[in-house]
Scaffold this active site. Sequence first.
Site, mmCIF file in Angstrom:
data_model
loop_
_atom_site.group_PDB
_atom_site.id
_atom_site.type_symbol
_atom_site.label_atom_id
_atom_site.label_comp_id
_atom_site.label_asym_id
_atom_site.label_seq_id
_atom_site.Cartn_x
_atom_site.Cartn_y
_atom_site.Cartn_z
ATOM 1 N N GLN A 110 0.826 -1.198 0.000
ATOM 2 C CA GLN A 110 0.000 0.000 0.000
ATOM 3 C C GLN A 110 0.865 1.255 0.000
ATOM 4 O O GLN A 110 0.560 2.242 -0.692
ATOM 5 C CB GLN A 110 -0.924 0.006 1.220
ATOM 6 C CG GLN A 110 -2.030 -1.038 1.178
ATOM 7 C CD GLN A 110 -3.102 -0.699 0.154
ATOM 8 O OE1 GLN A 110 -2.877 -0.821 -1.051
ATOM 9 N NE2 GLN A 110 -4.255 -0.273 0.620
ATOM 10 N N ALA A 136 -0.690 0.376 13.888
ATOM 11 C CA ALA A 136 -1.521 1.180 14.786
ATOM 12 C C ALA A 136 -1.127 0.958 16.238
ATOM 13 O O ALA A 136 -1.265 1.861 17.066
ATOM 14 C CB ALA A 136 -2.993 0.826 14.580
ATOM 15 N N GLU A 153 -11.821 4.279 8.280
ATOM 16 C CA GLU A 153 -12.176 2.898 7.923
ATOM 17 C C GLU A 153 -10.972 1.963 7.927
ATOM 18 O O GLU A 153 -10.722 1.224 6.967
ATOM 19 C CB GLU A 153 -12.890 2.863 6.574
ATOM 20 C CG GLU A 153 -13.872 1.710 6.476
ATOM 21 C CD GLU A 153 -14.889 1.879 5.362
ATOM 22 O OE1 GLU A 153 -14.898 1.016 4.473
ATOM 23 O OE2 GLU A 153 -15.677 2.853 5.396
ATOM 24 N N HIS A 157 -9.811 -3.252 11.475
ATOM 25 C CA HIS A 157 -8.736 -4.228 11.281
ATOM 26 C C HIS A 157 -7.752 -4.268 12.453
ATOM 27 O O HIS A 157 -6.966 -5.212 12.547
ATOM 28 C CB HIS A 157 -7.920 -3.894 10.022
ATOM 29 C CG HIS A 157 -8.705 -3.811 8.759
ATOM 30 N ND1 HIS A 157 -9.756 -4.650 8.463
ATOM 31 C CD2 HIS A 157 -8.573 -2.977 7.688
ATOM 32 C CE1 HIS A 157 -10.236 -4.335 7.267
ATOM 33 N NE2 HIS A 157 -9.539 -3.328 6.790
#
Length: 277
Positions: A110, A136, A153, A157
């Site tokens: 990504q 995160a 969003e 996850h």
Amino acid sequence: MAFEAKDSFPVMRPAVRETYGPADLSREPVFAGGFINFGYWQGIDLTAPLGEAERIRSQQDLYRRVLDAAGPLERRRVLEVGCGLGMGCALALGEYRPAGVTGMDIHPAQLERARQAHAGLLDEAPERLGFVRGAAERMPFADAEFDAVVSVEAAQHFPDLAAFAGETARVLRPGGRVAVASFFTTDGAPARDGELALLLDTYAKGLDIARPVSALTDALTASGFAGARAESIGHRVWAGWDAWLSRLWAADTWPRNFLRAYERRILDYYVVTAHRP
């Protein structure tokens, strides 16, 4: 100063690695424009035929909803957690006049796509836009490096919301704000995990994790944030998302069950905000 973490962040869960790596969710027509979110459909006529322009606007507007909640951002330093292709970072940079925006993602594929998509911006103003690999739960930044942390969003996850909240508190300066948009269960009933796994493949395959929104607000409060609150925006998300899905998916297919889960009060979409005293 940001640093590139090598072995200091958690291993990606397999479903995340596949979905955002070889499968490259951003190539799917349902995510026009590369934003990879369900959209915020306020002001879009859902009774009229929907096209790519309306779809992209919905995704941009979800970012605007979150960035507004984290603001004001002018001359501030902003971190996006789970930046994907960096489309939201570029929007923030172009519309909110921050001092700089850093996009962080756990997936190297990504980040490579983000750097390719925004090569011009990176060359023109490397001090105002950057992309960094990190998780995160373990962010590769100094204490108090940012004025605002946003996430759009991606929190569905995150394996450990408490660790995310703690790291967010660490990298935010005093007075900084966090704003997170994602979908969560409406309560902590133990049956929710199984119910969602039956309805939606993303839960059955382990891409999305079923947790109540209170898990995030409680984690933020426990990490020292003040004013943690969750605002439901499901009435601006689910009907539009389902209307867009109806162009590509039949009514009896699993993606259409997002709206059903909302109507059954199992799942909802929230903007969660808090500030660091």
